[in-house]
Write an enzyme that holds these catalytic residues in place. Structure first.
Site, mmCIF file in Angstrom:
data_model
loop_
_atom_site.group_PDB
_atom_site.id
_atom_site.type_symbol
_atom_site.label_atom_id
_atom_site.label_comp_id
_atom_site.label_asym_id
_atom_site.label_seq_id
_atom_site.Cartn_x
_atom_site.Cartn_y
_atom_site.Cartn_z
ATOM 1 N N TYR A 247 13.362 -2.476 -2.093
ATOM 2 C CA TYR A 247 12.875 -1.255 -1.448
ATOM 3 C C TYR A 247 13.787 -0.106 -1.870
ATOM 4 C CZ TYR A 247 10.879 1.738 2.179
ATOM 5 O OH TYR A 247 10.228 2.755 2.846
ATOM 6 N N PHE A 304 7.599 8.823 -0.419
ATOM 7 C CA PHE A 304 8.064 8.276 -1.696
ATOM 8 C C PHE A 304 8.568 6.876 -1.413
ATOM 9 C CE2 PHE A 304 11.421 6.710 -4.346
ATOM 10 C CZ PHE A 304 11.090 7.075 -5.635
ATOM 11 N N GLU A 305 8.089 5.900 -2.173
ATOM 12 C CA GLU A 305 8.628 4.546 -2.085
ATOM 13 C C GLU A 305 8.393 3.877 -3.417
ATOM 14 O OE1 GLU A 305 6.169 2.713 0.962
ATOM 15 O OE2 GLU A 305 7.781 2.799 2.426
ATOM 16 N N ILE A 306 9.388 3.153 -3.894
ATOM 17 C CA ILE A 306 9.150 2.179 -4.953
ATOM 18 C C ILE A 306 9.591 0.866 -4.328
ATOM 19 C CG2 ILE A 306 9.775 1.371 -7.261
ATOM 20 C CD1 ILE A 306 10.334 4.302 -7.995
ATOM 21 N N HIS A 341 8.562 0.821 8.046
ATOM 22 C CA HIS A 341 9.070 0.249 6.787
ATOM 23 C C HIS A 341 10.592 0.214 6.770
ATOM 24 C CE1 HIS A 341 5.278 1.272 4.148
ATOM 25 N NE2 HIS A 341 5.005 0.479 5.164
#
Ligand SMILES: Nc1nc2c(ncn2[C@@H]2O[C@H](COP(=O)(O)OP(=O)(O)O)[C@@H](O)[C@H]2O)c(=O)[nH]1
Ligand SMILES: *[C@@H]1O[C@H](CO)[C@@H](O)[C@H](O)[C@H]1NC(C)=O
Ligand SMILES: [Mg+2]
Length: 417
Positions: A247, A304-306, A341
Site C-alpha cells: 500500500y 491517490f493509491e497504488i 483503507h
C-alpha cells in the site's frame, strides 16, 4: 556563348551548395520524424525520435531502457542528461500485472480527461498500462470514446452490480435518513448525500472484487481533476513488487471527526475478534496515541493509491471490512474509504509494506504534495510550487509517519513547515 557557360557553371555551384546544405541538415542531431511505431496490439507508440548524442545515448541505454517496459518508447530528453541510478531502482523486463482504476459518473468525463492526460504525459505513455473505469450506471459513448482515445493501454468499462451500490438489508432506513437530515443541518460536507455514502462503501469493500479487477494484482487509483506535477521516470508498480510493498500514499491528514465518531469502536471490535489478522510489526502508533484506546484520525488520502489487490481480497481485509460494514457506519455516520483503507493498512500490514512516494507529485483539491528537495524537482521537470507542499504542515500526518518509521526527512523539510 561565354556568358552562357558562366551562368551554367554558377548554376552547378548553387546546386552542389544546396545538396551539401541538405546533407548537413539531414545528418544533424535535430529530432526527426519517423513513421509511428505500432506494437502487436496496434497501439501507437509515438513517432518522434530524437537523435541523442553519444554520451546521452549511453545513459539512456543503461538507465532508461531497464526501467521501462519491454515495449520500445520514444526517448524522453528529460532523462538523458543526468544519471538516474540514485533515483531509479533497476527494474526487470516486462510489465507488472497492473491497471489504473477510476470510479466515475458520465458527467465526470472532462474532469477525468484532464487527469488521464496528465497521467499519460508524465508516466503511462511510456508504459501503456490498462485502465478500468467503474460506474453504478452504464457509461455512455462519449465517455468511452474520449477515455479510450486518451489512454495508451487498453480500456475496460464495468457496471457495478446493485448489491455493491445500495443499502444492505440490515440498515435501518429511518435511522439513516435522520442522520442525513441532521448532518445537512450541521453543514457537514456530503453529510446529506446518499450516493457519496454508496461511493465510500464501494471503495472500501468492493472495487477490488469487480469482475474486471480480478484480472489484475496491482492498482493505481485516479480521480477526476487531479494533477501530476513531475515526470514519473520509473515504474511504481515494479517498485512496489521489488520492495515488497502492499500500500502506498502521497498525502496524509486528519479525518473530519464528525464523519467517524464510532469508527474506532468498530475497529476495536475487529481487533478483539480477529487478533490473528494483526501484523506483528504494524503501524498502530500512526493511528493511535494511546496504544489503541482512541483513534487520532490520521489517515492516508485514498484518492491517490497504488496498492495490491490480492491484499484487499485477503481474508484479513474482508473480515475487517465486514466487521465495519455490519456496524452500519457507512450509513449511520459517513465513514470515508480513506480512514477505512488506512486503518486496515496500519493494522494488517507490516510497517515495511507501506510506502510514501516522495517523487510522485500530486494535487487533489485542496492539498498538494510537491517533492521536498530541489534536485528531485528539477530532474523530474516538476511544475508544482514547493511552498504549497502539505507534507510538513501541522495538519499533515506525514511527519508522524516518518518518525514512526525512523525515516530521515528530506533536506529542506524544515523550511516548509
Ligand atoms: N459512478 C459514480 N461515481 C461517483 C459517484 N460519486 C462520486 N464518484 C466518484 O468517486 C470518486 C470520489 O468522489 P469525489 O466527488 O471526487 O469525492 P471527494 O474527492 O471526496 O470530494 C471520484 O472518482 C468520483 O468520480 C457516483 O454517484 N457515481
Ligand atoms: C494477474 O493477476 C490476476 C489476479 O491475481 C491473475 O488471475 C492473472 O492470472 C494474472 N495475470 C498474469 C498475466 O499474470
Ligand atoms: Mg475527488
Amino acid at each position: 556563348m561565354a556568358t552562357g557557360n558562366v551562368r551554367y557553371a554558377r548554376y552547378v555551384l548553387f546546386a552542389i551548395f544546396g545538396i551539401v546544405v541538405i546533407y548537413l541538415i539531414s545528418t544533424s542531431s535535430l529530432p526527426q520524424y519517423t513513421e509511428p511505431l505500432k506494437d502487436h496490439a496496434g497501439q501507437l507508440l509515438g513517432g518522434f525520435k530524437g537523435a541523442p548524442q553519444a554520451e546521452d545515448q549511453k545513459i539512456y541505454s543503461t538507465a532508461t531502457t531497464t526501467a521501462l517496459s519491454s515495449q520500445p518508447t520514444s526517448v524522453n530528453p528529460a532523462l538523458t542528461h543526468f544519471p538516474l541510478d540514485d533515483l531509479t531502482p533497476s527494474a526487470p523486463e516486462g510489465k507488472a500485472n497492473a491497471t489504473f482504476v477510476t470510479l466515475a459518473r458520465n458527467s465526470d468525463i472532462w474532469e477525468i480527461a484532464r487527469s488521464i492526460r496528465q497521467v499519460e504525459d508524465r508516466f503511462n505513455r511510456n508504459y501503456h498500462y490498462d485502465w478500468v473505469f467503474l460506474n453504478d450506471k452504464p457509461f455512455d459513448d462519449t465517455f468511452k470514446k474520449v477515455t479510450t482515445s486518451l489512454v495508451s493501454g487498453k480500456t475496460h468499462y464495468g457496471e457495478i452490480k446493485e448489491e455493491h451500490w445500495s443499502f444492505p438489508s440490515w440498515i435501518d432506513q429511518d435511522k439513516a435518513r435522520q442522520v442525513r437530515e441532521d448532518m445537512a443541518q450541521r453543514k457537514i460536507i456530503y453529510g446529506d448525500s446518499i450516493s457519496y455514502r454508496h461511493m465510500c462503501r464501494f471503495e472500501s469493500g468492493f472495487f477490488f472484487r469487480q469482475p474486471l479487477m480480478m484480472n489484475y494484482e496491482w492498482y493505481w487509483r485516479v480521480e477526476p481533476s487531479v494533477e501530476l506535477f513531475c515526470d514519473v521516470h520509473y515504474d511504481p508498480f515494479k517498485f512496489m513488487i521489488e520492495n515488497k510493498k502492499k500500500y502506498s500514499f502521497v498525502l496524509s491528514l486528519y479525518e473530519y471527526v464528525e464523519t467517524i465518531p464510532t469508527l474506532w469502536d468498530s475497529v476495536k471490535k475487529f481487533m478483539k475478534k480477529h487478533p490473528e489478522h494483526l501484523a506483528a510489526d504494524n503501524s498502530l502508533e500512526f493511528l493511535s496515541d494511546d496504544n489503541g484506546e482512541t483513534y487520532n484520525k490520521c489517515h492516508f488520502w485514498s484518492n491517490f493509491e497504488i496498492g495490491n489487490l490480492d491484499w484487499l481480497r485477503s481474508k484479513a481485509y474482508i473480515d475487517f471490512f465486514e466487521t465495519l460494514d455490519k456496524d452500519g457506519g457507512f450509513f449511520y455516520e459517513r465513514w470515508g474509504d480513506a480512514p477505512v483503507h488506512s486503518i486496515a493498512a496500519g493494522l494488517l500490514l507490516d510497517k515495511s509494506e507501506i510506502h510514501f512516494f516522495n517523487d510522485i507529485a500530486y494535487y487533489h483539491v485542496p492539498f498538494t504534495h510537491c517533492p521536498t528537495g530541489e534536485d528531485v524537482r528539477l530532474k523530474l521537470k516538476c511544475h508544482c510550487n514547493p511552498d504549497q507542499n502539505f507534507d510538513w504542515k501541522s495538519y499533515s500526518c506525514t511527519s508522524r509517519y516518518f518518525e514512526l518509521n525512523k525515516l530521515e526527512k528530506p533536506a529542506g523539510w524544515h523550511d516548509q513547515q
